[in-house]
Design a protein around this motif. Structure first.
Motif, PDB file in Angstrom:
ATOM      1  N   ALA A  34       8.435   2.523 -11.824  1.00  0.00           N
ATOM      2  CA  ALA A  34       8.045   2.614 -10.392  1.00  0.00           C
ATOM      3  C   ALA A  34       8.359   4.115 -10.592  1.00  0.00           C
ATOM      4  N   PRO A  35       7.849   4.619  -9.049  1.00  0.00           N
ATOM      5  CA  PRO A  35       8.647   6.236  -8.677  1.00  0.00           C
ATOM      6  C   PRO A  35       9.846   5.995  -8.763  1.00  0.00           C
ATOM      7  N   PHE A  36      10.467   4.600  -8.200  1.00  0.00           N
ATOM      8  CA  PHE A  36      11.963   4.542  -7.541  1.00  0.00           C
ATOM      9  C   PHE A  36      12.505   3.529  -8.650  1.00  0.00           C
ATOM     10  N   ALA A  37      13.295   3.766  -8.163  1.00  0.00           N
ATOM     11  CA  ALA A  37      14.570   2.805  -9.292  1.00  0.00           C
ATOM     12  C   ALA A  37      14.664   1.108  -8.947  1.00  0.00           C
ATOM     13  N   ALA A  38      13.982   0.889  -7.589  1.00  0.00           N
ATOM     14  CA  ALA A  38      13.528  -0.668  -7.361  1.00  0.00           C
ATOM     15  C   ALA A  38      12.926  -0.237  -5.625  1.00  0.00           C
ATOM     16  N   ALA A  39      12.055  -1.268  -5.125  1.00  0.00           N
ATOM     17  CA  ALA A  39      11.148  -0.437  -3.858  1.00  0.00           C
ATOM     18  C   ALA A  39      12.759  -0.617  -2.580  1.00  0.00           C
ATOM     19  N   ARG A  40      11.970  -0.806  -1.474  1.00  0.00           N
ATOM     20  CA  ARG A  40      12.907  -0.522  -0.076  1.00  0.00           C
ATOM     21  C   ARG A  40      11.739  -1.806   0.086  1.00  0.00           C
ATOM     22  N   PRO A  41      12.107  -2.991   0.526  1.00  0.00           N
ATOM     23  CA  PRO A  41      10.902  -3.554   1.265  1.00  0.00           C
ATOM     24  C   PRO A  41       9.897  -3.261   1.956  1.00  0.00           C
ATOM     25  N   GLY A  42       9.167  -3.701   2.000  1.00  0.00           N
ATOM     26  CA  GLY A  42       7.536  -3.594   2.450  1.00  0.00           C
ATOM     27  C   GLY A  42       7.838  -1.585   1.837  1.00  0.00           C
ATOM     28  N   ARG A  43       8.024  -1.408   1.057  1.00  0.00           N
ATOM     29  CA  ARG A  43       7.598  -0.037   0.839  1.00  0.00           C
ATOM     30  C   ARG A  43       6.940   0.358  -0.652  1.00  0.00           C
ATOM     31  N   TYR A  44       6.610  -0.848  -0.773  1.00  0.00           N
ATOM     32  CA  TYR A  44       5.698  -0.447  -2.657  1.00  0.00           C
ATOM     33  C   TYR A  44       5.082  -0.214  -2.343  1.00  0.00           C
ATOM     34  N   ASN A  45       4.454   1.006  -2.920  1.00  0.00           N
ATOM     35  CA  ASN A  45       3.451   1.721  -2.289  1.00  0.00           C
ATOM     36  C   ASN A  45       3.214   3.254  -3.369  1.00  0.00           C
ATOM     37  N   TYR A  46       3.442   2.270  -4.511  1.00  0.00           N
ATOM     38  CA  TYR A  46       2.587   2.964  -5.810  1.00  0.00           C
ATOM     39  C   TYR A  46       2.626   2.361  -6.959  1.00  0.00           C
ATOM     40  N   TYR A  47       2.037   1.863  -7.962  1.00  0.00           N
ATOM     41  CA  TYR A  47       2.315   0.626  -8.868  1.00  0.00           C
ATOM     42  C   TYR A  47       0.977   1.798 -10.328  1.00  0.00           C
ATOM     43  N   GLY A  48       0.962   2.721  -9.933  1.00  0.00           N
ATOM     44  CA  GLY A  48       0.199   3.737 -11.419  1.00  0.00           C
ATOM     45  C   GLY A  48       0.833   3.319 -12.680  1.00  0.00           C
ATOM     46  N   TYR A  49       2.577   3.583 -12.744  1.00  0.00           N
ATOM     47  CA  TYR A  49       3.023   3.331 -13.916  1.00  0.00           C
ATOM     48  C   TYR A  49       3.008   2.779 -14.508  1.00  0.00           C
ATOM     49  N   THR A  50       2.463   1.102 -14.106  1.00  0.00           N
ATOM     50  CA  THR A  50       2.624   0.382 -15.009  1.00  0.00           C
ATOM     51  C   THR A  50       1.612  -0.266 -14.960  1.00  0.00           C
ATOM     52  N   THR A  51       0.775  -0.130 -13.804  1.00  0.00           N
ATOM     53  CA  THR A  51      -0.824  -0.603 -14.200  1.00  0.00           C
ATOM     54  C   THR A  51      -1.807  -0.099 -15.397  1.00  0.00           C
ATOM     55  N   VAL A  52      -1.668   1.027 -15.339  1.00  0.00           N
ATOM     56  CA  VAL A  52      -2.526   1.997 -16.193  1.00  0.00           C
ATOM     57  C   VAL A  52      -2.491   0.817 -17.738  1.00  0.00           C
ATOM     58  N   THR A  53      -0.940   0.617 -17.746  1.00  0.00           N
ATOM     59  CA  THR A  53      -0.901  -0.258 -18.992  1.00  0.00           C
ATOM     60  C   THR A  53      -1.683  -0.824 -19.589  1.00  0.00           C
ATOM     61  N   ASN A  54      -1.150  -1.767 -18.257  1.00  0.00           N
ATOM     62  CA  ASN A  54      -2.386  -3.419 -17.926  1.00  0.00           C
ATOM     63  C   ASN A  54      -3.891  -2.563 -18.428  1.00  0.00           C
ATOM     64  N   VAL A  55      -4.450  -1.961 -18.256  1.00  0.00           N
ATOM     65  CA  VAL A  55      -5.466  -1.350 -18.304  1.00  0.00           C
ATOM     66  C   VAL A  55      -5.427  -0.991 -19.717  1.00  0.00           C
ATOM     67  N   LEU A  56      -5.192  -0.646 -20.288  1.00  0.00           N
ATOM     68  CA  LEU A  56      -4.852  -0.048 -21.514  1.00  0.00           C
ATOM     69  C   LEU A  56      -5.455  -1.343 -22.396  1.00  0.00           C
ATOM     70  N   ASP A  57      -3.811  -2.847 -22.050  1.00  0.00           N
ATOM     71  CA  ASP A  57      -3.819  -3.674 -23.000  1.00  0.00           C
ATOM     72  C   ASP A  57      -3.057  -3.042 -23.407  1.00  0.00           C
ATOM     73  N   TYR A  58      -1.986  -1.844 -23.976  1.00  0.00           N
ATOM     74  CA  TYR A  58      -0.765  -1.992 -24.367  1.00  0.00           C
ATOM     75  C   TYR A  58       0.852  -2.753 -24.214  1.00  0.00           C
ATOM     76  N   SER A  59       1.542  -2.846 -25.911  1.00  0.00           N
ATOM     77  CA  SER A  59       2.421  -3.609 -25.457  1.00  0.00           C
ATOM     78  C   SER A  59       3.268  -2.250 -25.028  1.00  0.00           C
ATOM     79  N   ALA A  60       4.703  -3.033 -23.972  1.00  0.00           N
ATOM     80  CA  ALA A  60       5.654  -2.435 -23.178  1.00  0.00           C
ATOM     81  C   ALA A  60       6.948  -2.635 -23.234  1.00  0.00           C
ATOM     82  N   VAL A  61       8.209  -2.319 -23.295  1.00  0.00           N
ATOM     83  CA  VAL A  61       9.451  -2.649 -22.985  1.00  0.00           C
ATOM     84  C   VAL A  61       9.984  -1.845 -22.060  1.00  0.00           C
ATOM     85  N   VAL A  62      10.727  -2.938 -20.726  1.00  0.00           N
ATOM     86  CA  VAL A  62      11.655  -2.296 -20.238  1.00  0.00           C
ATOM     87  C   VAL A  62      13.157  -2.066 -20.496  1.00  0.00           C
TER      88      VAL A  62
END
Lengths: 559, 559
Positions: free
Chosen positions: B465-493
């Motif tokens: 994510a763009p941040f280490a953790a979201a501030r409550p109510g301020r999660y405004n961008y999911y692109g860093y994770t979402t693209v992996t789902n579109v691609l159906d890729y495997s990923a480890v955090v």
């Protein structure tokens, strides 16, 4: 406007048909008409030999493995082999309308390049070096069109003009086949829309069964079926979303593999209702021997298609699974489905199924009655899925030219688009499909309780269709193949016997259990069917291509 | 009517909340309030120890492999271990609202049975013998409900009453975990609908980050994230359709595996928009060590889930791929994505990414800039897919009780259902998705030209994510994770570091390139973030779980 379009489609179709004919060297053009179908039902084998030299017969009737070996040894040239298959394919087309595209010249050039390469380097370019491979007309090949039987697709890329992809773009599998050393030389005919077990369209007409011209060659990979039966190809590719590889394989006395989705690359191919992803069409090989299917799948997987097609799973060829199935020393159990409760099969089909079962029993294996969850439910799911878009995709393709829709298609999709399903309805269908798959899987697992081997059945023997081959315009039940697509199972068709007017008499005392069953029953005529090949289907679980090929190899050697 | 429903949902939610509380033994109930979040940001580690005995700390801070080994050796009992985790989970819930279901008594009984079995037979029942495993509240477990955060699901089976499945049906993975010897004891909280990177619902409220209560624990597997961070579980399962495993893993300093679809069984689980099959939600493990992820996947695959879940591919655990990645002697190349062009990341995330890259370089590997096809396109595809049904499924679930929709959900789905997509529109989205996957794959292949290793990159390091953790109510961008789902890729955090107010200063001179980027940038505050874990994502190709786990293991030991 309307009449103008009608004139257009007719002349466009005629022109396309003629351009195909013009690509056949004049010395290969048949003079005079063939004898009538009722006089000369079978134009394969002996009949077609009259037009071929002995050398051409030798090349075209060799198995793929022999061709590959002798080319590799330098005893045959790819150019000679390809030339012989071009000739025989040209004859096959004139007898059965089995081709949509001809590119013999490019093929001979490619073959020459392969010969030169081998002579220069001493090494084949790949495991399919020099092998002619025919392709269903959904695969894009440089230099030629893909019409998929639509008049409106002539001169376009999948119905669109000016895309820059026309005659340039190649499908992923085509790229791989070339890399593996295969020589591409023709594309085979399909029913427009691909959604029929008979092959008919307004460009090339109807594809009769070369082994019995009174019957259909099947569909939708019917051109492949006819071409292979006439040995105008040693290896072809068909596709299958409801039986389209298995039907022409069975009708024409061939082997055919319907893999599960995600095994053989479909990337970059033309299709009907592309993007419908509840039941996926799959591509697989068809051939006159099961060994050729194996050789083909092994070669294609060796090209690592999962690196080039996002839907292919990284599953290399698993020889140990093949060997375990082929050489199994312990008794295995097989399911036997003689009747799915929707349509009883004709006597020759019944005899073929029992013959396989008897062979297995003789070899020490177990055969149990297959009593799965309702196949009607499976068929209903498939019909629901195929109607998601209400026929919009295919009616749009027909309207490009104004060409008429064949009865075979209109019976399912009407003459106008119908209402589309919504996202919620599609989701519900997907849930119903998954539930059916789960129930079927649980039933399969449960057979370990009754097989006596301690294991569930390894595969199930089922009919491909209620008949050995369909009578033109009378293909009325697809359930035997369709359910396998809903389940996404792997399956191989094995040719078993031919219809015999004496052994397979009409059961006059039979009492049909439904109108459909009666229709099917009445379509059997021992005289008409005599001599027609009969195949059966061997069904494995999902992604068990190696296993079903191993079992089919074992069975084919014993039957 | 409307007010009646509002009264209902409130009392039903309160009752459910209370019933959960009542399942916590009274001696485990916290007395008095926790210190305010700004005074005591971190309630994990040292803080929670005050409520635990030394023995409980020993059990709950042992790695899964140690727990399994010592139980197998008879030095620890499953009952003692499970008891300690129940206590710590109860504390975690009181601190963070991380649980939806508690079944400690059943767990202790199960643990006792396992101890008895081991004492009697000398053999563990399976590779997970005695290991407590926590489950996201999408998995059905006998004896308890699945609410998925919906008030309207209380007392139902997935919103339906009288199905006969309530508190009886178990999900396939639950069956397998029991067969493998795991002990199930709690289910963890989720945002209603599951479609949020924060965990909030009308039953348990909001789940704060136990490592920094000023921030979110993430979502949708946020209860898992908080529970694991507080070491109330040694191994948990989350699900991920847009980042829901990876987000809480990263936010809470954990490892998490998002497998490709078809690897770990999802069969028989509750879900949102079930039957949407363009981008599939997947289930995967989360834990405090990467070794536990491996141990878990290996065990689950050992149960042959492909025989019980029709969507699982027959891919056993491939140890050789793991070892090759883990022990690779030759230099490998990695992609590094520091910024996807949609939202720049906060300084701590940037530092974590560079730290991983520097570590790899130090080890002799290559790191190249990752310049893939537009991630915006990928994100747009995901948004399109998630809106197929116009929110009908989730609005129907809300309307069961009349409960209000959290802002986190309403911002994407509104307060009323919208128009559904048609079959043709869905098909077009599927085609667009496949084209994107193909393009991305081709880009990946093309990196062999620039890596210098002769091979394409083995994996890509990206932000979660763009941040280490979201501030409550301020999660405004999911692109860093979402693209992996579109691609159906495997990923480890991989957890890498913690935010540091000195090292990670606010870049006052930064010039945002968009309104979104500005919002993200301004949400960084070194004081607020100080001490928060920072994780990065290691992305492999489709179904490369062994490879990404092998690489993550290698990296985790060197970082």
């Amino acid at each position: 406007m309307s009449s103008k379009r009608i004139t257009n489609w007719q002349s466009e179709a005629a022109q396309k048909r003629q351009s195909l004919h013009d690509l056949i060297p004049s010395e290969w053009i048949l003079r005079g008409d063939l004898p009538p179908a009722n006089v000369q039902k079978d134009v394969a084998d002996g009949f077609v030999h009259q037009y071929l030299s002995d050398t051409e017969v030798k090349y075209t009737e060799a198995e793929a493995s022999t061709i590959l070996r002798l080319i590799r040894l330098g005893r045959w040239t790819a150019r000679d082999v390809v030339g012989a298959f071009c000739h025989r394919a040209a004859l096959a087309h004139q007898m059965t309308n089995c081709l949509h595209e001809i590119f013999f010249e490019a093929a001979l050039d490619d073959a020459q390049r392969l010969d030169d390469h081998l002579a220069r380097t001493g090494t084949p370019v790949g495991p399919l070096h020099g092998l002619p491979v025919s392709l269903k007309d959904q695969l894009h090949v440089k230099g030629v069109e893909t019409t998929m039987g639509y008049v409106g697709w002539i001169g376009t890329f999948e119905g669109k003009r000016g895309t820059g992809k026309e005659k340039v773009r190649e499908s992923e599998l085509v790229r791989e086949l070339r890399e593996l050393g295969a020589v591409l030389y023709c594309k085979t005919s399909v029913p427009h829309t691909l959604i029929s077990g008979e092959t008919i369209n307004n460009i090339i007409g109807y594809v009769p069964n070369p082994k019995n011209r009174l019957l259909s060659a099947g569909g939708s990979s019917g051109g492949e079926g006819a071409l292979l039966a006439l040995r105008g190809s040693p290896l072809g590719f068909g596709t299958d979303i409801g039986g389209s590889i298995r039907i022409p394989a069975a009708f024409n006395g061939l082997y055919g593999l319907k893999p599960s989705s995600g095994r053989i690359p479909y990337e970059g191919m033309a299709n009907s209702m592309d993007g419908q992803n509840s039941i996926l069409s799959v591509i697989g090989p068809m051939a006159t021997s099961v060994e050729t299917l194996k050789l083909c799948v092994e070669a294609v997987l060796g090209a690592q298609p999962w690196l080039h097609d996002p839907l292919v799973v990284e599953l290399p060829w698993r020889e140990s699974i093949f060997q375990q199935a082929f050489n199994c020393v312990n008794p295995m159990a097989f399911g036997l489905l003689l009747n799915d409760g929707q349509a009883s099969v004709h006597p020759p089909v019944s005899r073929a199924l029992n013959r396989v079962a008897d062979t297995l029993t003789r070899l020490g294996h177990k055969v149990i009655d297959w009593k799965p969850p309702s196949h009607k439910r499976g068929v209903d799911i498939a019909h629901d899925v195929w109607a998601f878009d209400g026929g919009h995709d295919l009616h749009a393709a027909f309207s490009l030219s104004g060409e008429p829709i064949s009865d075979q298609i209109a019976q399912n999709y009407g003459n106008e688009p119908r209402a589309e399903k919504t996202a919620s309805q599609i989701a519900a269908a997907n849930v119903a499909k998954r539930a059916y798959q789960k129930e079927y899987m649980d039933y399969w697992n449960s057979t370990s309780q009754v097989t006596g081997t301690g294991e569930p059945v390894v595969a199930v023997i089922t009919p491909v269709a209620p008949f050995a081959a369909a009578r033109p315009g009378r293909y009325n039940y697809y359930g035997y193949t369709t359910v396998t697509n809903v389940l996404d199972y792997s399956a191989v068709v094995i040719p078993v016997t031919t219809c015999d007017r004496v052994l397979d008499s009409f059961e006059t005392e039979y009492v049909p259990f439904s109108a459909l069953d009666e229709e099917v029953w009445k379509s059997y005529d021992p005289e008409v069917y005599h001599g027609t090949p009969v195949g059966v289907q061997l069904v494995g679980r999902r992604l068990e291509e190696e296993k079903v090929l191993g079992l089919a190899t074992m069975i084919s050697r014993e039957i």
